[in-house]
Design a protein around this motif. Structure first.
Motif, short mmCIF file in Angstrom:
data_model
loop_
_atom_site.label_atom_id
_atom_site.label_comp_id
_atom_site.label_asym_id
_atom_site.label_seq_id
_atom_site.Cartn_x
_atom_site.Cartn_y
_atom_site.Cartn_z
N GLY A 15 -19.22 -20.96 -29.77
CA GLY A 15 -18.81 -21.75 -28.61
C GLY A 15 -17.54 -22.54 -28.87
N LYS A 16 -17.07 -23.23 -27.85
CA LYS A 16 -15.81 -23.98 -27.99
C LYS A 16 -15.94 -25.10 -29.01
CE LYS A 16 -13.91 -22.96 -23.42
NZ LYS A 16 -13.41 -23.52 -22.13
N VAL A 17 -17.00 -25.89 -28.89
CA VAL A 17 -17.19 -26.98 -29.84
C VAL A 17 -17.52 -26.43 -31.22
CG1 VAL A 17 -18.50 -29.05 -30.39
CG2 VAL A 17 -17.93 -28.55 -28.01
N GLY A 18 -18.41 -25.44 -31.26
CA GLY A 18 -18.76 -24.83 -32.54
C GLY A 18 -17.57 -24.23 -33.25
N GLY A 19 -16.72 -23.56 -32.49
CA GLY A 19 -15.52 -22.97 -33.08
C GLY A 19 -14.56 -24.01 -33.62
N ALA A 20 -14.41 -25.12 -32.89
CA ALA A 20 -13.52 -26.19 -33.35
C ALA A 20 -14.05 -26.82 -34.62
CB ALA A 20 -13.37 -27.25 -32.25
N VAL A 21 -15.35 -27.07 -34.67
CA VAL A 21 -15.95 -27.65 -35.86
C VAL A 21 -15.85 -26.69 -37.04
CG1 VAL A 21 -18.13 -28.38 -36.89
CG2 VAL A 21 -17.50 -29.18 -34.60
N ALA A 22 -16.14 -25.42 -36.80
CA ALA A 22 -16.06 -24.43 -37.87
C ALA A 22 -14.65 -24.35 -38.45
CB ALA A 22 -16.50 -23.07 -37.35
N GLY A 23 -13.66 -24.36 -37.57
CA GLY A 23 -12.27 -24.31 -38.04
C GLY A 23 -11.92 -25.51 -38.89
N ALA A 24 -12.36 -26.70 -38.47
CA ALA A 24 -12.08 -27.92 -39.22
C ALA A 24 -12.78 -27.90 -40.58
CB ALA A 24 -12.51 -29.14 -38.42
N PHE A 25 -14.03 -27.45 -40.58
CA PHE A 25 -14.76 -27.38 -41.85
C PHE A 25 -14.06 -26.42 -42.82
CE2 PHE A 25 -19.38 -28.58 -40.44
CZ PHE A 25 -18.93 -29.85 -40.09
N ALA A 26 -13.66 -25.27 -42.30
CA ALA A 26 -13.00 -24.28 -43.15
C ALA A 26 -11.67 -24.79 -43.69
CB ALA A 26 -12.80 -22.98 -42.38
N ARG A 27 -10.91 -25.48 -42.85
CA ARG A 27 -9.63 -26.05 -43.32
C ARG A 27 -9.83 -27.05 -44.44
NH1 ARG A 27 -8.58 -26.13 -37.80
NH2 ARG A 27 -9.01 -28.37 -37.68
N GLU A 28 -11.00 -27.70 -44.42
CA GLU A 28 -11.29 -28.69 -45.46
C GLU A 28 -12.01 -28.08 -46.65
OE1 GLU A 28 -10.13 -31.59 -45.66
OE2 GLU A 28 -9.32 -31.83 -43.63
N GLY A 29 -12.08 -26.75 -46.70
CA GLY A 29 -12.56 -26.08 -47.89
C GLY A 29 -13.98 -25.57 -47.86
N ALA A 30 -14.71 -25.77 -46.75
CA ALA A 30 -16.09 -25.30 -46.69
C ALA A 30 -16.15 -23.80 -46.42
CB ALA A 30 -16.85 -26.04 -45.59
N ARG A 31 -17.20 -23.19 -46.91
CA ARG A 31 -17.54 -21.82 -46.51
C ARG A 31 -18.47 -21.95 -45.32
NH1 ARG A 31 -16.59 -17.55 -49.48
NH2 ARG A 31 -18.46 -16.49 -48.69
N VAL A 32 -18.07 -21.41 -44.18
CA VAL A 32 -18.84 -21.61 -42.97
C VAL A 32 -19.62 -20.35 -42.59
CG1 VAL A 32 -17.32 -23.40 -42.08
CG2 VAL A 32 -16.88 -21.03 -41.47
N HIS A 33 -20.85 -20.58 -42.16
CA HIS A 33 -21.71 -19.50 -41.66
C HIS A 33 -21.96 -19.78 -40.19
CE1 HIS A 33 -22.92 -17.50 -45.51
NE2 HIS A 33 -22.39 -18.62 -45.96
N LEU A 34 -21.46 -18.90 -39.35
CA LEU A 34 -21.57 -19.06 -37.91
C LEU A 34 -22.78 -18.30 -37.39
CD1 LEU A 34 -17.82 -18.28 -37.15
CD2 LEU A 34 -18.83 -20.53 -37.52
N ALA A 35 -23.66 -18.99 -36.69
CA ALA A 35 -24.84 -18.35 -36.14
C ALA A 35 -24.87 -18.53 -34.63
CB ALA A 35 -26.11 -18.95 -36.76
N GLY A 36 -25.23 -17.48 -33.92
CA GLY A 36 -25.29 -17.56 -32.47
C GLY A 36 -25.82 -16.25 -31.90
#
Length: 249
Positions: A15-36
């Motif tokens: 989603g829009k909010v989920g995508g924005a949060v995922a992008g921010a987390f990844a930029r800060e070095g996290a490995r992100v797992h997107l579920a939906g």
């Protein structure tokens, strides 16, 4: 980087909010797992993250499915060695625009049920991996504001989620796990473009703020990344207010 080496699961990551949060987390070095539930939207977010040099994985998952949520969290923790951040951004699908006195029981309680079930299941799945490690962060989105007419069961759902978040904070805090709500007054960018009253809703959101503007998707991502980081290690059991003053005090 704020989240270097962290592993984050974002439910509703397409989603829009989920995508924005995922992008921010990844930029800060996290490995992100997107579920939906929709592969195409998850893949689109993951592609943007990878193109920017981040790490992202996707999983088609219904966050209302207890067995699926547990199995996915177990798989992430097994593959990565940890599950450090869990953020439930699944849309509850609340019916709005009908006065409560004229609303059907199904329309009223449906969104409340979905909001609480997804938050409970995703938080429980994460906690089972965080508690043994003595650390972790569970984030909740959209803390309630002042009473508003015409939103159906939305505010009831948000208040119930916040109460659940506080209960989780009380139980998990002694194990080093934090639970924090991001309180928003509405994100105009997340309103569907085809909503007939989109402009009116945006004006109402912005007009209720002290700054004359609302939080953006980028704002939500940036604040979420900070709250999920060790720099916010003293924050738990409370809401971080990003309403631009719509909810003051």
């Amino acid at each position: 980087m704020l989240l270097d080496g962290k592993v984050a699961v974002i439910y509703g990551g397409g989603g829009k909010v989920g995508g924005a949060v995922a992008g921010a987390f990844a930029r800060e070095g996290a490995r992100v797992h997107l579920a939906g539930r929709t592969a195409a939207t998850l893949d689109a977010v993951a592609a943007r993250i990878r193109a920017a040099g981040g790490a992202a994985e996707t999983a088609v998952l219904d966050a209302l499915d207890e067995a699926a949520v547990d199995a996915h969290a177990d798989a992430v923790a097994a593959a990565e060695g940890s599950l450090d951040i869990s953020f439930n951004l699944v849309e509850p699908g609340v019916v709005q625009g009908t006065p409560l006195a004229g609303m059907s029981l199904a329309d009223f309680e449906g969104g409340i049920h979905r909001a609480l079930r997804t938050l409970f299941l995703t938080s429980r799945a994460a906690a089972r991996h965080m508690v043994p490690r003595g650390s972790g962060v569970i984030l909740v989105f959209g803390g309630h504001g002042p009473p508003t007419a015409g939103v159906g069961g939305l505010q009831v759902a948000l208040q119930a989620q916040e109460t659940l978040a506080q209960a989780l904070a009380a139980e998990l805090g002694p194990h080093g796990v934090r639970t924090v709500t991001l309180q928003t007054g509405g994100i105009p960018e997340s309103i569907p473009a085809d909503l007939p009253i989109r402009d009116e809703v945006t004006a109402a959101i912005e007009g209720a703020t002290l700054l004359g503007r609302a939080a953006t998707l980028a704002d939500v991502g940036d604040v979420a990344a900070f709250v999920a980081s060790d720099r916010a290690r003293t924050i738990t059991g409370s809401a971080v207010n990003i309403t631009c003053g719509a909810t003051a005090g």
